[in-house]
Design a protein around this motif. Structure first.
Motif, mmCIF file in Angstrom:
data_model
loop_
_atom_site.group_PDB
_atom_site.id
_atom_site.type_symbol
_atom_site.label_atom_id
_atom_site.label_comp_id
_atom_site.label_asym_id
_atom_site.label_seq_id
_atom_site.Cartn_x
_atom_site.Cartn_y
_atom_site.Cartn_z
ATOM 1 N N LEU A 90 -96.834 -58.544 41.473
ATOM 2 C CA LEU A 90 -97.218 -58.820 42.848
ATOM 3 C C LEU A 90 -96.130 -58.360 43.800
ATOM 4 N N GLN A 91 -96.542 -57.627 44.838
ATOM 5 C CA GLN A 91 -95.599 -57.126 45.821
ATOM 6 C C GLN A 91 -96.331 -56.697 47.080
ATOM 7 N N ASP A 99 -94.070 -46.381 39.877
ATOM 8 C CA ASP A 99 -94.129 -46.893 38.511
ATOM 9 C C ASP A 99 -95.069 -48.078 38.387
ATOM 10 N N GLN A 100 -95.125 -48.912 39.434
ATOM 11 C CA GLN A 100 -96.014 -50.070 39.380
ATOM 12 C C GLN A 100 -97.474 -49.643 39.372
ATOM 13 N N PHE A 101 -97.817 -48.645 40.198
ATOM 14 C CA PHE A 101 -99.179 -48.125 40.177
ATOM 15 C C PHE A 101 -99.509 -47.549 38.808
ATOM 16 N N LYS A 102 -98.604 -46.760 38.252
ATOM 17 C CA LYS A 102 -98.864 -46.098 36.977
ATOM 18 C C LYS A 102 -99.059 -47.112 35.865
ATOM 19 N N LYS A 103 -98.214 -48.146 35.840
ATOM 20 C CA LYS A 103 -98.292 -49.120 34.761
ATOM 21 C C LYS A 103 -99.606 -49.878 34.792
ATOM 22 N N ILE A 104 -100.034 -50.325 35.969
ATOM 23 C CA ILE A 104 -101.253 -51.124 36.039
ATOM 24 C C ILE A 104 -102.484 -50.266 35.806
ATOM 25 N N ILE A 119 -120.343 -53.180 27.104
ATOM 26 C CA ILE A 119 -118.937 -53.209 27.508
ATOM 27 C C ILE A 119 -118.813 -54.137 28.707
ATOM 28 N N VAL A 120 -117.819 -55.005 28.692
ATOM 29 C CA VAL A 120 -117.511 -55.840 29.850
ATOM 30 C C VAL A 120 -116.059 -55.601 30.253
ATOM 31 N N ASN A 121 -115.873 -55.171 31.487
ATOM 32 C CA ASN A 121 -114.547 -54.994 32.054
ATOM 33 C C ASN A 121 -114.170 -56.254 32.829
ATOM 34 N N ILE A 122 -112.939 -56.700 32.682
ATOM 35 C CA ILE A 122 -112.487 -57.894 33.391
ATOM 36 C C ILE A 122 -111.831 -57.470 34.694
ATOM 37 N N SER A 123 -112.521 -57.717 35.782
ATOM 38 C CA SER A 123 -112.049 -57.348 37.109
ATOM 39 C C SER A 123 -111.594 -58.609 37.850
ATOM 40 N N SER A 124 -111.844 -58.694 39.141
ATOM 41 C CA SER A 124 -111.347 -59.815 39.933
ATOM 42 C C SER A 124 -112.038 -59.840 41.282
ATOM 43 N N GLN A 125 -112.031 -61.016 41.917
ATOM 44 C CA GLN A 125 -112.484 -61.079 43.304
ATOM 45 C C GLN A 125 -111.591 -60.221 44.198
ATOM 46 N N ALA A 126 -110.368 -59.937 43.720
ATOM 47 C CA ALA A 126 -109.425 -59.122 44.490
ATOM 48 C C ALA A 126 -109.870 -57.670 44.614
ATOM 49 N N SER A 127 -110.900 -57.280 43.867
ATOM 50 C CA SER A 127 -111.442 -55.931 44.019
ATOM 51 C C SER A 127 -112.231 -55.793 45.306
ATOM 52 N N GLN A 128 -112.674 -56.927 45.860
ATOM 53 C CA GLN A 128 -113.569 -56.899 47.015
ATOM 54 C C GLN A 128 -113.040 -57.650 48.225
ATOM 55 N N CYS A 129 -111.860 -58.250 48.094
ATOM 56 C CA CYS A 129 -111.262 -58.989 49.209
ATOM 57 C C CYS A 129 -109.749 -58.819 49.148
ATOM 58 N N ALA A 130 -109.166 -58.365 50.242
ATOM 59 C CA ALA A 130 -107.718 -58.121 50.266
ATOM 60 C C ALA A 130 -106.947 -59.434 50.172
ATOM 61 N N LEU A 131 -105.912 -59.429 49.329
ATOM 62 C CA LEU A 131 -105.036 -60.588 49.180
ATOM 63 C C LEU A 131 -103.607 -60.164 49.483
ATOM 64 N N CYS A 138 -105.054 -55.393 43.866
ATOM 65 C CA CYS A 138 -106.337 -55.200 44.551
ATOM 66 C C CYS A 138 -106.837 -53.771 44.379
ATOM 67 N N ALA A 139 -105.929 -52.804 44.529
ATOM 68 C CA ALA A 139 -106.334 -51.403 44.439
ATOM 69 C C ALA A 139 -106.861 -51.056 43.057
ATOM 70 N N THR A 140 -106.186 -51.534 42.021
ATOM 71 C CA THR A 140 -106.612 -51.184 40.665
ATOM 72 C C THR A 140 -107.891 -51.918 40.264
ATOM 73 N N LYS A 141 -108.071 -53.137 40.736
ATOM 74 C CA LYS A 141 -109.319 -53.837 40.440
ATOM 75 C C LYS A 141 -110.494 -53.189 41.176
ATOM 76 N N GLY A 142 -110.248 -52.686 42.398
ATOM 77 C CA GLY A 142 -111.290 -51.939 43.085
ATOM 78 C C GLY A 142 -111.665 -50.677 42.325
ATOM 79 N N ALA A 143 -110.654 -50.000 41.777
ATOM 80 C CA ALA A 143 -110.918 -48.813 40.961
ATOM 81 C C ALA A 143 -111.697 -49.173 39.707
#
Length: 232
Positions: A90-91, A99-104, A119-131, A138-143
């Motif tokens: 978190l940052q 490096d943080q983008f690449k790792k996640i 197949i079930v991918n585990i995403s988050s509400q953070a894909s659709q609402c900025a935190l 948030c960016a990677t869950k949106g992707a």
């Protein structure tokens, strides 16, 4: 509603802790042959003590070569895949490093063998609402949500369904990293109509439904498990 996976082979990534571990155990209880993938041997050892029927696969999914080799050795095709492996760093936006983008992003790739299945991918509400302070998360869950839709489109003709579950905060070890402070937690729970964070079982039950034949016409959805957060 009874769900059974007898005769099915399942692969769960990030199966050492939290949602992944609970999902692997639930699939085993429902009769599936489960391959549990994690990079931490100690987590696999404790999982095997709890459920000896699970087949352990110790590999870092960030290493493509090692992953290919480990899954090749795992054998025949997979009917059910739960794409759960993840990490939380978190940052604020202005402090994000490449490096943080690449790792996640590395944790968002799917490994699948065979034809037909779910197949079930585990995403988050953070894909659709900025935190706040969740820039990369948030960016990677949106992707991941969009990856889910594209996979559903392209794999559907092979009778492979692809969906995601999008939980609110779940108080696993990863959830505690960002939300253990009561003052911060209240800023989120006050926006959830049900007034609480999700339990691990809430997420696992949704995963099992999407994996099962009970959802045979459900494909390409992002299913909120958030107590109504995104609805409001």
């Amino acid at each position: 509603m009874e769900i059974t996976f007898a005769g099915k082979r399942a692969l769960v990534t990030g199966a050492g802790k939290g949602i992944g571990r609970a999902t692997a155990l639930a699939l085993a209880r429902c009769g599936a042959e489960v391959m549990a993938v994690t990079r931490t041997q100690a987590d696999l050892d404790s999982l095997l003590l709890e459920c000896p029927s699970v087949r352990p696969v110790c590999v870092d999914l960030g290493d493509w070569g090692a992953t290919e080799e480990a899954l090749r050795e795992a054998g025949r095709h997979v009917d059910l895949l739960v794409n759960n492996a993840a990490c939380a760093m978190l940052q604020p936006f202005l402090e994000v490093t490449p490096d943080q983008f690449k790792k996640i992003y590395t944790f968002k790739e799917t490994v699948y063998r065979g034809t037909g299945g779910s197949i079930v991918n585990i995403s988050s509400q953070a894909s659709q609402c900025a935190l706040r302070d969740h820039t990369v998360y948030c960016a990677t869950k949106g992707a991941l949500d969009m990856l889910t839709k594209v996979m559903a489109l392209e794999l559907g003709p092979y009778q492979i369904r692809v969906n995601s579950v999008n939980p609110t905060v779940v108080m696993t070890e990863m959830g505690k990293l960002g939300w253990s402070d009561p003052n911060k937690a209240s800023t989120m729970t006050s926006r959830i109509p049900l007034g609480r964070f999700a339990e691990v079982e809430d997420v696992v039950n949704s995963i099992l439904f999407l994996l099962s034949d009970k959802s045979s016409m459900t494909n390409g959805v992002t299913l909120p498990v958030d107590g109504g957060f995104l609805a409001c």
